[in-house]
Motif scaffolding. Sequence first.
Motif, PDB file in Angstrom:
ATOM      1  N   PHE A  48       0.840  -1.206   0.000  1.00 48.48           N
ATOM      2  CA  PHE A  48       0.000   0.000   0.000  1.00 48.48           C
ATOM      3  C   PHE A  48       0.871   1.251   0.000  1.00 48.48           C
ATOM      4  O   PHE A  48       0.594   2.218  -0.715  1.00 48.48           O
ATOM      5  CB  PHE A  48      -0.926   0.002   1.212  1.00 48.48           C
ATOM      6  N   TYR A  49       1.943   1.226   0.793  1.00 49.37           N
ATOM      7  CA  TYR A  49       2.828   2.390   0.894  1.00 49.37           C
ATOM      8  C   TYR A  49       4.037   2.288  -0.033  1.00 49.37           C
ATOM      9  O   TYR A  49       4.904   3.167   0.001  1.00 49.37           O
ATOM     10  CB  TYR A  49       3.303   2.569   2.340  1.00 49.37           C
ATOM     11  N   MET A  50       4.103   1.218  -0.833  1.00 47.78           N
ATOM     12  CA  MET A  50       5.240   0.983  -1.732  1.00 47.78           C
ATOM     13  C   MET A  50       6.562   1.037  -0.969  1.00 47.78           C
ATOM     14  O   MET A  50       7.553   1.621  -1.423  1.00 47.78           O
ATOM     15  CB  MET A  50       5.221   1.991  -2.883  1.00 47.78           C
ATOM     16  N   ASP A  51       6.564   0.409   0.208  1.00 43.82           N
ATOM     17  CA  ASP A  51       7.755   0.346   1.053  1.00 43.82           C
ATOM     18  C   ASP A  51       8.501  -0.948   0.710  1.00 43.82           C
ATOM     19  O   ASP A  51       8.254  -2.004   1.296  1.00 43.82           O
ATOM     20  CB  ASP A  51       7.341   0.367   2.527  1.00 43.82           C
ATOM     21  N   PHE A  52       9.428  -0.863  -0.246  1.00 42.72           N
ATOM     22  CA  PHE A  52      10.088  -2.065  -0.756  1.00 42.72           C
ATOM     23  C   PHE A  52      11.037  -2.691   0.263  1.00 42.72           C
ATOM     24  O   PHE A  52      11.272  -3.895   0.227  1.00 42.72           O
ATOM     25  CB  PHE A  52      10.828  -1.732  -2.048  1.00 42.72           C
ATOM     26  N   ASP A  53      11.592  -1.894   1.154  1.00 45.93           N
ATOM     27  CA  ASP A  53      12.454  -2.450   2.197  1.00 45.93           C
ATOM     28  C   ASP A  53      11.638  -3.330   3.135  1.00 45.93           C
ATOM     29  O   ASP A  53      12.052  -4.446   3.481  1.00 45.93           O
ATOM     30  CB  ASP A  53      13.129  -1.319   2.975  1.00 45.93           C
ATOM     31  N   LEU A  54      10.464  -2.849   3.534  1.00 45.85           N
ATOM     32  CA  LEU A  54       9.577  -3.630   4.390  1.00 45.85           C
ATOM     33  C   LEU A  54       9.109  -4.895   3.677  1.00 45.85           C
ATOM     34  O   LEU A  54       9.062  -5.972   4.273  1.00 45.85           O
ATOM     35  CB  LEU A  54       8.367  -2.774   4.794  1.00 45.85           C
ATOM     36  N   ILE A  55       8.790  -4.789   2.390  1.00 40.49           N
ATOM     37  CA  ILE A  55       8.330  -5.948   1.610  1.00 40.49           C
ATOM     38  C   ILE A  55       9.415  -7.006   1.523  1.00 40.49           C
ATOM     39  O   ILE A  55       9.185  -8.193   1.737  1.00 40.49           O
ATOM     40  CB  ILE A  55       7.896  -5.509   0.200  1.00 40.49           C
ATOM     41  N   SER A  56      10.645  -6.562   1.202  1.00 39.89           N
ATOM     42  CA  SER A  56      11.764  -7.496   1.056  1.00 39.89           C
ATOM     43  C   SER A  56      12.042  -8.244   2.363  1.00 39.89           C
ATOM     44  O   SER A  56      12.207  -9.480   2.365  1.00 39.89           O
ATOM     45  CB  SER A  56      13.014  -6.731   0.612  1.00 39.89           C
ATOM     46  N   LYS A  57      12.059  -7.524   3.474  1.00 37.66           N
ATOM     47  CA  LYS A  57      12.319  -8.154   4.773  1.00 37.66           C
ATOM     48  C   LYS A  57      11.193  -9.124   5.146  1.00 37.66           C
ATOM     49  O   LYS A  57      11.447 -10.191   5.704  1.00 37.66           O
ATOM     50  CB  LYS A  57      12.473  -7.080   5.851  1.00 37.66           C
ATOM     51  N   SER A  58       9.967  -8.756   4.815  1.00 38.54           N
ATOM     52  CA  SER A  58       8.824  -9.610   5.148  1.00 38.54           C
ATOM     53  C   SER A  58       8.843 -10.897   4.317  1.00 38.54           C
ATOM     54  O   SER A  58       8.506 -11.972   4.826  1.00 38.54           O
ATOM     55  CB  SER A  58       7.519  -8.855   4.916  1.00 38.54           C
ATOM     56  N   ILE A  59       9.227 -10.795   3.054  1.00 41.72           N
ATOM     57  CA  ILE A  59       9.318 -11.990   2.208  1.00 41.72           C
ATOM     58  C   ILE A  59      10.396 -12.934   2.735  1.00 41.72           C
ATOM     59  O   ILE A  59      10.202 -14.157   2.812  1.00 41.72           O
ATOM     60  CB  ILE A  59       9.592 -11.601   0.739  1.00 41.72           C
ATOM     61  N   ASP A  60      11.537 -12.377   3.124  1.00 39.61           N
ATOM     62  CA  ASP A  60      12.606 -13.207   3.704  1.00 39.61           C
ATOM     63  C   ASP A  60      12.136 -13.870   5.005  1.00 39.61           C
ATOM     64  O   ASP A  60      12.449 -15.038   5.260  1.00 39.61           O
ATOM     65  CB  ASP A  60      13.840 -12.346   3.982  1.00 39.61           C
TER      66      ASP A  60
END
Length: 357
Positions: free
Chosen positions: A118-130
């Motif tokens: 929603f916020y296009m926070d790619f750092d948060l997305i990457s860490k969450s996927i890991d």
Amino acid sequence: MAVAASACRVLLTVCVYMASLYESLGAGGVLETEAALLAEMRGRIEEEIRKLDEKIADAEENLGESEVREAHLAKSLYFIRVGEKEKALEQLKVTEGKTVAVGQKMDLVFHTLQIGFFYMDFDLISKSIDKAKKLFEEGGDWERKNRLKVYEGLYCMATRNFKKAASLFLDSISTFTTYELFPYDTFIFYTVLTSVISLDRVSLKAKVVDAPEILAVIGKVPHLSEFLNSLYNCQYKSFFAAFSGLTEQIKLDRYLQPHFRYYMREVRTVVYSQFLESYKSVTMEAMASAFGVTVDFIDLELSRFIAAGKLHCKIDKVAGVLETNRPDARNAFYQATIKQGDFLLNRIQKLSRVIDL
């Protein structure tokens, strides 16, 4: 141009009084904020949070661990609904601390990923996927694993890794359940677009053109069927017409719009390469006729792609002919091996001199 706050009142009510979003839109000049409306929204949010805190306190005093977790989860979901990103992430961590089952922990990660997208926070997305992948090492069901593929595919597409995105999307075609992100026809739209610039012609036929799941839905997306089939069938005039029809939809997509110009170049590279694959030489006029454009347009287009190293051919402007000079893959690999071997030998010789000293 600023929009009157009264025009957005109904929308904001539907959005469950998203005060943070309302403030950010006002700060960005998208709409005019109304102090009374903002105060009303804040009041409603505080009242709802107070009720949620009472439920948490009651669960901790009178109920079991499962009820306590559910009460904390309800508060996390409410923060997500009203657009309070930091509070939602903090509350999700609290909820995770009260969660034991791996599947439930995975669901919390999915909620975090939704916030990230929603916020296009790619750092948060990457860490969450890991984090999700590590949880799967502890155990996890296939349904959640397949959902994660779609989330990771969307992340790859949004960060311009179209090849990996296509692979993940294609793996999820028959098991798609991630409707909280987008509907199935949008998923097929993304799958086709990423596959066109990532797969060779044989793989495209087997995995996309003839895929029954795609055939059942592709007609619902305007121009998408013509875009895919005209490319495979080498109907280049129809392809360009369909592609121009898709451009507006690509521009309006929040994940594809930042890569619009790059995607346009990649698609044209694919289609020009496919056309030239069949020829040792071809006249500019014949190519222009095949694509339904002028000779000057083809000349300008190809000169840019040739200069950028995207197309392996050269233009004989005097004769009006294109001559292909496709590199020999085996010879190129041999030359690269020789070059790297020379580099390695030089490093070994330098190291031996140091050791001798």
